[in-house]
Every structure is written in C-alpha cells, then in structure tokens.
Motif scaffolding. Structure first.
Motif, short mmCIF file in Angstrom:
data_model
loop_
_atom_site.label_atom_id
_atom_site.label_comp_id
_atom_site.label_asym_id
_atom_site.label_seq_id
_atom_site.Cartn_x
_atom_site.Cartn_y
_atom_site.Cartn_z
N GLY A 270 3.43 3.93 -0.70
CA GLY A 270 4.69 3.89 -1.42
C GLY A 270 5.12 2.49 -1.79
N GLN B 143 0.68 11.06 -3.86
CA GLN B 143 1.17 10.55 -2.58
C GLN B 143 2.49 11.21 -2.22
OE1 GLN B 143 3.15 6.89 -2.16
NE2 GLN B 143 2.93 6.88 0.04
N GLY C 78 8.94 5.02 2.11
CA GLY C 78 8.05 4.35 1.15
C GLY C 78 7.82 5.11 -0.14
N ARG C 79 7.44 6.37 -0.04
CA ARG C 79 7.06 7.11 -1.26
C ARG C 79 8.25 7.51 -2.12
NH1 ARG C 79 5.93 9.79 3.29
NH2 ARG C 79 6.87 11.82 3.68
N ILE D 218 0.85 -1.20 0.00
CA ILE D 218 0.00 0.00 0.00
C ILE D 218 0.88 1.25 0.00
CG2 ILE D 218 -0.22 0.24 2.54
CD1 ILE D 218 -3.26 0.80 2.05
N PRO E 137 -1.75 -4.62 3.75
CA PRO E 137 -1.04 -5.70 3.06
C PRO E 137 -0.92 -6.97 3.91
CG PRO E 137 0.48 -3.90 3.58
CD PRO E 137 -0.90 -3.42 3.89
N GLU F 176 1.94 13.55 1.01
CA GLU F 176 2.50 13.07 2.28
C GLU F 176 3.76 13.83 2.68
OE1 GLU F 176 3.19 8.84 2.58
OE2 GLU F 176 1.16 8.47 3.24
N THR G 29 2.10 -3.06 8.37
CA THR G 29 0.92 -2.34 7.88
C THR G 29 -0.27 -3.29 7.71
OG1 THR G 29 2.45 -0.88 6.73
CG2 THR G 29 0.15 -0.72 6.09
N SER H 185 6.42 -4.43 2.30
CA SER H 185 6.10 -3.53 3.40
C SER H 185 7.40 -3.16 4.11
CB SER H 185 5.12 -4.19 4.38
OG SER H 185 4.85 -3.30 5.45
N LYS H 186 7.70 -1.88 4.09
CA LYS H 186 8.95 -1.45 4.73
C LYS H 186 8.87 -1.68 6.24
CE LYS H 186 11.92 2.57 5.40
NZ LYS H 186 13.24 1.95 5.25
N SER H 187 7.74 -1.23 6.81
CA SER H 187 7.59 -1.40 8.26
C SER H 187 7.33 -2.87 8.60
CB SER H 187 6.43 -0.56 8.77
OG SER H 187 5.22 -1.02 8.17
N GLY H 188 6.71 -3.56 7.66
CA GLY H 188 6.37 -4.96 7.90
C GLY H 188 5.19 -5.13 8.84
O1 PA5 Z 1 5.43 6.89 2.08
C1 PA5 Z 1 5.26 6.13 3.03
O2 PA5 Z 1 6.15 5.90 3.84
C2 PA5 Z 1 3.94 5.42 3.24
O3 PA5 Z 1 2.98 5.82 2.34
C3 PA5 Z 1 4.14 3.92 3.13
O4 PA5 Z 1 4.65 3.62 1.86
C4 PA5 Z 1 2.84 3.14 3.35
O5 PA5 Z 1 2.22 3.53 4.53
C5 PA5 Z 1 3.13 1.65 3.40
O6 PA5 Z 1 4.01 1.37 4.44
P1 PA5 Z 1 4.80 0.01 4.56
O7 PA5 Z 1 5.63 -0.16 3.34
O8 PA5 Z 1 5.60 0.15 5.80
O9 PA5 Z 1 3.77 -1.09 4.65
#
Ligand code: PA5
Length: 449
Positions: free
Chosen positions: A84, A286, A205-206, A82, A150, A290, A147, A142-145
């Motif tokens: 980014g 985005q 992410g973005r 989701i 997803p 953001e 979210t 998922s960067k944070s892992g």
């Molecule tokens: O730009 C950002 O950091 C956010 O929009 C993330 O991409 C988004 O919330 C998804 O996060 P994540 O990749 O940790 O699941």
C-alpha cells in the motif's frame, strides 16, 4: 460533472438481478457501519471520510514540498515503499502518464521510479547505476516504519545520496512518509531532520493512496492532486449511506460480488483495454486480496490487460473452469485521435477499417469479447470511466475502497488487517538469523535438514 457508472446487464443472464438485490440490506448495513466506524477493524476506518476531511493545510504543504524539490530540476524521483505504500501512486502515475514518458522525458516533472517494492539485487544494482548519472531525490514511505524491503533499499540509496550531494543536501532531498510517532523510520526522520508527512493512525496501507503516501509522488510526477481528491470527495458523497442502494454504486458492486461469490464465482478478473491501467489493477488486487482473503474465504482477485491477454488468457476465460467473473474498466473517451490509414495494396486486408479510429476498433474488441465471455458463462460487470484523468481516478479509487470495505463486511471478515502476511516474514527472519528469532531459526534448520 459525470460520474463513473456501473452496468450489470451482462450479469443478469447468468445470475438473476434478484440474487444480487438479495444483498441490498447487508450492503447498506455494512456501509452504515463503516461510516459509523463500528464492527471488525473499526480502528482502521479513517479512510472512509478522508477525502472530504483532507486538510487544506496538508495539500498546501504537499504542493510546497513538491515545488521545493522540483525547482532543483531533478531528473529522477525515487519512491521507496511496498504494498500500500507504493501501489496507489504507481497506479495513478501510470494511468496518467504518456506510455513512453521514461524515454521521452519531461521538462516539467521528474521521472518517478520505484524501489523497496522487491528485494532483487539486480533491480537495486541497476537502479543505483541509473541514479549515478542522474540528479535525483527520494521519498521513503512506510507506515510501520519497519518493513524490510523499503528499509533495505533506503539504507543503500541514503548512502548514495549522501555520497553524491553531502549529508546536508541529501537531507533536503529525502522526504519521509510514516506514522506520527512510532517505528524506526519516524525515529530516523526525526534524527536526520527530514521533511516528514504523516500517515493517519486509522488509515491502513492499502487504503492510503489519498494521503501523502500517494499524493506526494503523484504531485511530484506533475499531476493535479486536488482534482484527484475532488473526484474522491464527490464519490464519497455519491456513496454516502443516505444514498439509497438503487443509486449507490459501492453498495451495488459489493452486493453483486457477494452474490456472484455465493453462486460459485470464486475468481474476479479486473479487465482493462488500456495498458495504462495495468498497475491500477495491481493496486486493486492488493486492496481486495489483502482485505478479503482470510479465514479461508474471499474472492481471488486477478487481472488481465486486453486485448494483449486475449492471446494468452482468453482461451481459459472462454472455456476453462466456470468459476470466473469479469469486472471491466471501460474508458469512454481517449486522449488522442488516430485514424486507420487506407493502403492501396491492402495485403493485410484491413482496408475495411480505413478511416475508423483505432479506439473504435478497441471498443469493438471490448464489446465482442464481453458478449463472447457472457456466452461462455462468465458474468460481466462493466464500470464506465468517462476519461482517464485525475478526477475520475479519484472517483474510482474511493468507489473501490468503499465497496471493498462493504464487501469484506458482508463476508464477515476484518477487511483492514493482514495477519497472513506475517508468515513469510517470520520464515525469512528465521532463515536470516535475525536477533530475536533464535527459536524460529533453530526450528527452521531442523525442518530443512
Ligand atoms: O495494506 C497494507 O497495510 C500493507 O500492504 C502495507 O502497505 C505494506 O505491507 C507496507 O507496509 P508499511 O507501509 O508499513 O511499510
């Protein structure tokens, strides 16, 4: 090789050049700060020199991984992510794909579909229904892992994949893209032995489309990720702080946006005349929304697909509140040629167009619209894109990322955090009684009484 171009001639009649150039020093200073990785958000500036620093080994590994999946002749590749973690690849894939690829199919590459970018039960149900009859694989990004969207989609799809192919084969069909060491996804990927790509710590992410976050899906769709990175690299060089403002497109765009904002233009509309760019605008929204929308400041990024939206939003843009400016993505050369045919009866009265290319009609729609909107008091920035291909999309991506960082710094916000996104999550978790949110859940129940 040509570069993308920037034209302000349809801004100057409304906002004098001197006002834009008034931001020359601050845009140059912001560009230098980004390259020196100083100031607000300096731990998230890894993307600034990412194109030039992309390791050859990583590109080769991506290509090898893509080939390994493609030789299975899968029909569908699901990208779970989701924000980014999906908008960049969706933007590039849509921009480069045949408009009807989903129906025509392709022998070379799987159809790319997305999941985990919403929580719609119908969407997930219908996707699973589709996958039931297809040969498929997926990536979870998922960067944070952690979210929710997803993670939820992956929980369902992982079970489907394991049921369909067995646990061992399912593991070979799942690729994880996540943080190097943190988060639930990293833990799961390690335990299950999924092929994993890393999102660098200092890339948010973005700003991550040029990392495996974007490159894996773009390559899987059959597009040339090296050409994309090369375009970004060339734009990195073209917008280096050593390049003076007069030639530096990212500094100029950031300066113009801030000058327009200061003059009361609070809404920027990214305009395209090619529906393939619809999701490029979603990615851009985005990135800018953001990055800049915080501390009660920031241009509101919006977008339109012309000429379709001239029949919906055109009236407002022409005559509504004068707080808008437009930034047009103007693609110079299209891929195909199609001439307007002669018609003997000419009942539609279009014979005056006979023999002209459809693209010429589109270009005149663009010019006519620009002039009309400028006459209506809407400044118009024009970004010329020689052609929609991987190389120029790479240029465009880096240009917008850098200009966004510069613009946010001029605005004096941290362009690399998104503290506001947490508010909805807190409420959602409270409403769903997530463990650890007991106090919030109670407060929510009181509020909703
Ligand atoms: O730009 C950002 O950091 C956010 O929009 C993330 O991409 C988004 O919330 C998804 O996060 P994540 O990749 O940790 O699941």
């Amino acid at each position: 090789m040509k570069n993308i171009g920037l034209n302000f001639s349809n801004v100057y009649g409304i906002l004098p050049k001197a006002k834009i150039d008034g931001f020359k020093a601050s845009s140059e200073a912001a560009n230098s700060a980004l390259h020196q990785k100083t100031g607000k958000g300096n731990d998230y500036m890894g993307w600034v020199d990412l194109p030039g620093a992309t390791p050859e080994a990583e590109l080769a590994d991506l290509e090898k991984t893509i080939r390994k999946i493609q030789v299975k002749h899968i029909e569908v590749f699901v990208v779970i992510g989701i924000g980014g973690s999906y908008l960049g690849s969706k933007a590039v894939i849509d921009a480069l794909s045949d408009s009807f690829a989903a129906i025509k199919g392709s022998f070379e590459a799987p159809l790319i579909v997305f999941a985990g970018q919403n929580i719609s039960e119908d969407y997930l149900f219908e996707l699973r229904d589709l996958l039931d009859s297809k040969d498929w694989a997926c990536t979870v990004i998922s960067k944070s892992g952690t979210t929710t969207e997803p993670a939820l989609a992956f929980r369902l799809l992982k079970q489907d994949l394991e049921e369909k192919y067995g646990v061992e084969e399912a593991r070979k069909r799942i690729i994880a893209v996540t943080d190097e060491s943190r988060g639930a996804l990293k833990k799961l990927a390690k335990e299950e032995g999924y092929k994993t790509f890393v999102i660098p710590d200092d890339v948010g992410g973005r700003y991550s489309v040029l990392t495996p976050v974007g490159l894996l899906a773009i390559g899987m769709a059959g597009f040339d990720i090296r050409a994309l990175v090369q375009g970004a690299k060339d734009m990195e060089i073209a917008c280096d702080p050593k390049v003076p403002y007069e030639q530096n497109l990212a500094c100029q765009y950031a300066a113009a946006r801030n000058a327009l904002y200061q003059s009361g233009k609070k809404i920027e509309i990214l305009v395209n005349y090619n529906p393939k760019l619809h999701f490029f605008a979603e990615w851009w929204k985005q990135l800018y929304g953001e990055s800049e929308g915080k501390e009660n400041k920031g241009i509101y990024p919006s977008s339109v697909d012309f000429s379709s939206d001239l029949h919906s939003m055109g009236q407002y843009i022409q005559e509504g509140e004068r707080t808008l400016f437009e930034t047009v993505l103007s693609v110079e050369e299209v891929d195909n040629e199609l001439l307007v045919p002669e018609d003997e009866a000419d009942l539609d009265g279009l014979n005056f167009l006979a023999g002209k290319r459809v693209d010429e009609v589109n270009k005149m729609a663009e010019l006519g619209t620009t002039l009309a909107h400028v006459d209506g008091g809407v400044p118009n920035i024009r970004i010329t894109v020689p052609k929609l291909n991987e190389y120029y999309l790479g240029q465009l991506i880096y240009f917008f990322e850098l200009a966004c960082g510069i613009s946010g710094k001029i605005l004096d916000v941290n362009p690399f955090d998104q503290p506001g996104v947490e508010s909805y999550k807190k409420n959602m978790f409270a409403l769903l009684n997530k463990p650890g949110f007991e106090k919030e859940s109670q407060a929510m129940q009181e509020r909703l009484k």
